[in-house]
Enzyme design. Structure first.
Site, PDB file in Angstrom:
ATOM      1  N   GLU A  33       1.573  -0.619  -4.993  1.00  0.00           N
ATOM      2  CA  GLU A  33       0.669   0.462  -5.340  1.00  0.00           C
ATOM      3  C   GLU A  33       1.568   1.686  -5.448  1.00  0.00           C
ATOM      4  OE1 GLU A  33      -1.676   2.500  -2.453  1.00  0.00           O
ATOM      5  OE2 GLU A  33      -3.339   2.780  -3.821  1.00  0.00           O
ATOM      6  N   ASP A  79       0.834  -1.204   0.000  1.00  0.00           N
ATOM      7  CA  ASP A  79       0.000   0.000   0.000  1.00  0.00           C
ATOM      8  C   ASP A  79       0.875   1.264   0.000  1.00  0.00           C
ATOM      9  OD1 ASP A  79      -2.810   0.973   0.395  1.00  0.00           O
ATOM     10  OD2 ASP A  79      -1.915   1.872   2.174  1.00  0.00           O
TER      11      ASP A  79
HETATM   12  O1  TEU Z   1      -4.632   4.137  -1.506  1.00  0.00           O
HETATM   13  C1  TEU Z   1      -3.628   5.147  -1.643  1.00  0.00           C
HETATM   14  C2  TEU Z   1      -4.152   6.262  -2.466  1.00  0.00           C
HETATM   15  O2  TEU Z   1      -3.445   7.044  -3.035  1.00  0.00           O
HETATM   16  C3  TEU Z   1      -5.601   6.310  -2.518  1.00  0.00           C
HETATM   17  O3  TEU Z   1      -5.905   6.817  -1.214  1.00  0.00           O
HETATM   18  C4  TEU Z   1      -6.188   7.228  -3.553  1.00  0.00           C
HETATM   19  O4  TEU Z   1      -5.387   8.331  -3.739  1.00  0.00           O
HETATM   20  C5  TEU Z   1      -7.514   7.666  -3.010  1.00  0.00           C
HETATM   21  O5  TEU Z   1      -8.191   6.469  -2.715  1.00  0.00           O
HETATM   22  C6  TEU Z   1      -8.243   8.514  -4.049  1.00  0.00           C
HETATM   23  O6  TEU Z   1      -8.621   7.720  -5.142  1.00  0.00           O
HETATM   24  C7  TEU Z   1      -4.310   3.131  -0.568  1.00  0.00           C
HETATM   25  C8  TEU Z   1      -5.517   2.217  -0.425  1.00  0.00           C
HETATM   26  O7  TEU Z   1      -5.782   1.580  -1.683  1.00  0.00           O
HETATM   27  C9  TEU Z   1      -6.698   3.044   0.035  1.00  0.00           C
HETATM   28  O8  TEU Z   1      -7.896   2.249   0.102  1.00  0.00           O
HETATM   29  C10 TEU Z   1      -6.382   3.595   1.417  1.00  0.00           C
HETATM   30  O9  TEU Z   1      -7.436   4.459   1.839  1.00  0.00           O
HETATM   31  C11 TEU Z   1      -5.059   4.395   1.383  1.00  0.00           C
HETATM   32  O10 TEU Z   1      -4.011   3.724   0.702  1.00  0.00           O
HETATM   33  C12 TEU Z   1      -4.546   4.591   2.799  1.00  0.00           C
HETATM   34  O11 TEU Z   1      -4.059   3.358   3.275  1.00  0.00           O
END
Ligand code: TEU
Length: 548
Positions: free
Chosen positions: A282, A223
């Site tokens: 990610e 993540d």
């Molecule tokens: O997402 C990282 C992230 O950049 C996302 O938060 C994105 O920018 C945001 O959802 C707008 O589209 C990861 C996870 O996939 C997300 O579900 C989490 O909320 C976030 O990290 C924090 O851990």
């Protein structure tokens, strides 16, 4: 839709499994509810693993189910090596892993190294230990700024904004006059960022990786992988925009050089296991920067985020595809494709409205499965689920609560049965209590029209098409028509016909215009919809074409 055309034998390829893999993303709380509490769980997932196996995919990516206060639906972890009772027990997880492996499915977990939950014991100890303690060095605790000579630390240490909206800082002890430190959280206040410049943090996470790898977990999705290290001194950002979001590599927060040593260490650790464990990042950066994370001694895969969020536009797809190919040639790893995940609006709604959007989403998914590299399918994408306008009162996304968009619309429980009973089969059994419990997010009227049981009876359904596409893709890899060396030459021809040539013998065509288009010469092996009688592609159709 598979077309007769066979494929020329070109000998078996020696790709690593993950280079040709199709991975199915499961958001457990919305997949299947095994105990009737309205929230999906591991027991429900176990019961429906055969369904996932029936898709023909190679593995499953599970978003977090570890202990968490659920401030950010599990991305606020309070114990990295456990199972939250909301989802079941560690015994349930062990059963899940065994069954998945017996069905030929690999299991990838989510690891969240950028931040933890404010309920994590180490953060609680840091709060209690106070300023200057070694416990606080595990996180970013910093004295604030003062707005006037007679005030003290009433302002945060810098101007960084949270991805979820609002400040990226909160006071450690707001009521204290002696503890005037703030702590950094790029996301919600319940998600304090780890201080990765402290070696103890890296040691902590290598133990987390060993715990799951020792259990036989096949890999990890990492993540916010690019944001672990922040610039020394935490200086102000040039503008008050969220410092980690978006495709720009923000030199202040994300994409710091030091982060690559972490992933070189993790790759060495992953390769101590047989089979080697998979690392998937990610990495929400532009292609040239994201590809640096998939150099041969770092991660195996990083999602092509430049592609994930695209709308229905041939020129943009060609432009991004060309950037991704340049990055592949530079750093050696094929893109990892996705069009949906639990954070973004469903592709059917991004590509148009109602039937048009649904038609294009089906074409886009078929195209995706023909591209060189691994492909990820988000649960419900194989059913053509649209974005749901969740009633405001029912929204639970912390991003919405802090003034951002809501991501709940792509997280609504899956419809398994056309019959609305037990929330269209999302819940396997009535709860112990005498009254059924509502699902954690409400499902909309008409949700049964997308149901699994309906589509499993229809050979022309999207579900059937996805299964056929995945099966043909596997065959083409085995026959050697698809190889790990394939690239992507993208161009747009007249009538907005998008082409991606992965090799001289195979290309993907997507009719992204408003008029029928004649596909390039070759044998159409597969298409999202039946071809017109003259063999042309109607608007919103996609085809896999073999050339001798
Ligand atoms: O997402 C990282 C992230 O950049 C996302 O938060 C994105 O920018 C945001 O959802 C707008 O589209 C990861 C996870 O996939 C997300 O579900 C989490 O909320 C976030 O990290 C924090 O851990």
């Amino acid at each position: 839709m598979t077309h007769d055309g066979g494929t020329p034998p070109r000998g078996p390829v020696t790709a690593e499994w993950w280079q040709s893999a199709v991975i199915y993303q499961v958001y457990p709380r919305s997949f299947t509810d095994g105990n009737g509490d309205g929230v999906g769980d591991l027991a429900g997932l176990i019961a429906r693993l055969p369904y996932i196996a029936s898709l023909g995919v190679d593995g499953v990516w599970l978003t977090p189910f570890q202990p968490s206060p659920q401030v950010d639906q599990g991305y606020d972890v309070s114990d990295y090596c456990g199972v939250d009772p909301l989802f079941g027990t560690m015994e349930d997880f062990d059963r899940l892993l065994d069954l998945a492996h017996s069905l030929g499915l690999r299991i990838l977990l989510d690891v969240v190294p950028n931040h933890c939950s404010s309920a994590h014991p180490l953060f609680q100890e840091a709060l209690a230990a106070g300023p200057g303690s070694p416990e606080r060095e595990l996180f970013h605790f910093v004295e604030g700024r003062s707005s006037s000579p007679d005030s003290r630390s009433d302002l945060p240490p810098n101007n960084w904004q949270s991805v979820f909206g609002g400040r990226a800082w909160s006071r450690a002890n707001p009521d204290s006059e002696t503890d005037t430190e703030w702590y950094l959280h790029l996301f919600s206040a319940g998600q304090p960022d780890w201080n990765w410049r402290n070696p103890a943090v890296g040691d902590y996470f290598e133990n987390v990786l060993r715990f799951w790898f020792d259990k036989g977990v096949d890999g990890l999705r990492i993540d916010v992988a690019h944001a672990l290290f922040k610039t020394d001194g935490l200086p102000d950002a040039p503008s008050e925009s969220p410092v980690v979001d978006g495709l720009r590599s923000n030199p202040l927060v994300s994409d710091q050089e030091e982060v690559h040593e972490v992933y070189r260490r993790w790759r060495r650790l992953a390769e101590k296991y047989q089979p080697h464990r998979l690392l998937v990042g990610e990495v929400n950066l532009e292609p040239a920067r994201a590809a640096r994370y998939t150099r041969r001694d770092e991660m195996h895969q990083a999602f092509a985020f430049a592609f994930v969020r695209l709308g229905w536009d041939a020129a943009t797809w060609a432009e991004v595809g060309t950037e991704l190919e340049a990055a592949r040639k530079l750093h050696g790893a094929a893109p990892t494709w996705a069009l949906e995940n639990h954070d973004i609006v469903r592709s059917a709604n991004r590509f148009g409205s109602a039937e048009l959007g649904a038609r294009r989403a089906r074409a886009a998914l078929v195209a995706l499965l023909g591209l060189p590299g691994s492909a990820y399918i988000y649960q419900g994408q194989e059913l053509g689920l649209p974005e749901v306008d969740v009633p405001v009162a029912a929204r639970v996304d912390p991003m919405w609560a802090r003034g951002g968009v809501t991501r709940d619309g792509a997280r609504v429980p899956l419809p398994w049965t056309q019959d609305a009973a037990l929330t269209h089969g999302f819940t396997l059994q009535e709860p112990a209590a005498d009254s059924a419990v509502a699902p954690w997010l409400p499902v909309p009227a008409g949700w049964g029209d997308y149901a699994v049981d309906l589509q499993e009876q229809d050979p022309g359904s999207l579900l059937a098409t996805v299964k056929d596409a995945v099966a043909l893709r596997r065959r083409l890899w085995e026959d050697g028509l698809f190889t790990a060396d394939d690239g992507g030459t993208w161009r747009v021809e007249a009538g907005n016909l998008l082409l991606c040539e992965r090799s001289p013998h195979f290309l993907v065509a997507v009719a992204m215009g408003t008029e029928p288009v004649k596909p390039p010469a070759g044998v159409v092996l597969f298409s999202a919809f039946p071809l017109a009688e003259d063999g042309w592609l109607q608007p919103g159709n996609a085809a896999w074409i073999r050339r001798n």
